[in-house]
Design a protein around this motif. Structure first.
Motif, short mmCIF file in Angstrom:
data_model
loop_
_atom_site.label_atom_id
_atom_site.label_comp_id
_atom_site.label_asym_id
_atom_site.label_seq_id
_atom_site.Cartn_x
_atom_site.Cartn_y
_atom_site.Cartn_z
N GLY A 1 -4.23 16.26 -8.60
CA GLY A 1 -4.58 17.51 -7.91
C GLY A 1 -4.42 18.70 -8.81
O GLY A 1 -5.18 19.66 -8.73
N GLN B 1 2.35 8.85 -3.82
CA GLN B 1 1.47 8.83 -4.97
C GLN B 1 1.76 10.02 -5.87
O GLN B 1 2.13 11.10 -5.41
N GLN C 1 1.28 13.33 -8.05
CA GLN C 1 0.48 14.51 -7.74
C GLN C 1 -0.28 15.05 -8.94
O GLN C 1 -0.84 16.12 -8.88
N LYS D 1 0.85 -1.19 0.00
CA LYS D 1 0.00 0.00 0.00
C LYS D 1 0.89 1.24 0.00
O LYS D 1 1.78 1.38 0.83
N ARG D 2 0.63 2.14 -0.96
CA ARG D 2 1.44 3.36 -1.05
C ARG D 2 0.93 4.40 -0.08
O ARG D 2 -0.27 4.52 0.16
N SER D 3 1.86 5.18 0.41
CA SER D 3 1.46 6.30 1.27
C SER D 3 1.05 7.47 0.38
O SER D 3 1.34 7.49 -0.81
N LYS D 4 0.39 8.47 0.94
CA LYS D 4 -0.07 9.62 0.16
C LYS D 4 1.10 10.40 -0.45
O LYS D 4 1.02 10.92 -1.54
N ALA D 5 2.23 10.46 0.25
CA ALA D 5 3.38 11.21 -0.25
C ALA D 5 3.99 10.54 -1.47
O ALA D 5 4.53 11.21 -2.35
#
Length: 164
Positions: free
Chosen positions: A157, A152, A154, A146-150
């Motif tokens: 957005g 992923q 960008q 599972k990847r962290s938000k950082a």
């Protein structure tokens, strides 16, 4: 003298077999008969191994079925049988089709009931014959990292800001 017609589908041991295959390969399509066993049976019965299965006469096919129905093929060495030292009879036997499936299923159930190592492995759905299980034989859905938000990208957005 009546000439026998070529049969494209031959009925052997209650199942349809392709008549265009050479005789040993056609016999090997029956569960419980391998290529080497088929060749040994054909040699014992003096049937040409280069004949197609559809070219065999009814008499030759009947001889093959009778030989395997007896469950004891005299000409074969004991190591070619698929049921050596049967638990019930103590004899070397050779089974085909549904009889073989039934006996194997009974063997597995007996091993599960006695809680032998093989029976436990069968009941857990794991490999039975000593293979590795660390990396192979995995079943079920794949679980990734599972990847962290950082980590992923960008890109999503920025596009939403441009549309506003």
């Amino acid at each position: 003298m009546s000439e026998q017609q070529f049969r494209y589908i031959v009925r052997l041991f209650g199942q349809d077999v392709d008549g265009t295959m050479k005789a040993p390969y056609g016999l090997a399509m029956v569960k419980g008969i391998g290529y080497n066993t088929a060749r040994a049976i054909l040699m014992k019965l003096n049937i040409d191994k280069d004949k197609r299965l559809g070219e065999l006469t009814d008499h030759e096919l009947k001889k093959v079925e009778e030989m395997l129905a007896s469950k004891r093929i005299e000409a074969l060495p004991t190591w070619m049988f698929n049921r050596r030292k049967d638990l019930e009879t103590g004899r070397d036997l050779h089974y085909v089709t549904s009889e073989l499936v039934f006996l194997v299923r009974n063997d597995i159930e007996r091993e599960k009931k006695t809680k032998s190592w093989r029976g436990v492995r069968h009941s857990l759905g794991l490999k039975v014959r000593g293979q590795r299980t660390r990396t192979t034989g995995r079943t079920g859905t794949t679980i990734g990292v599972k990847r962290s938000k950082a980590a992923q990208p960008q890109g999503g957005g920025q596009q939403s800001q441009q549309k506003k």
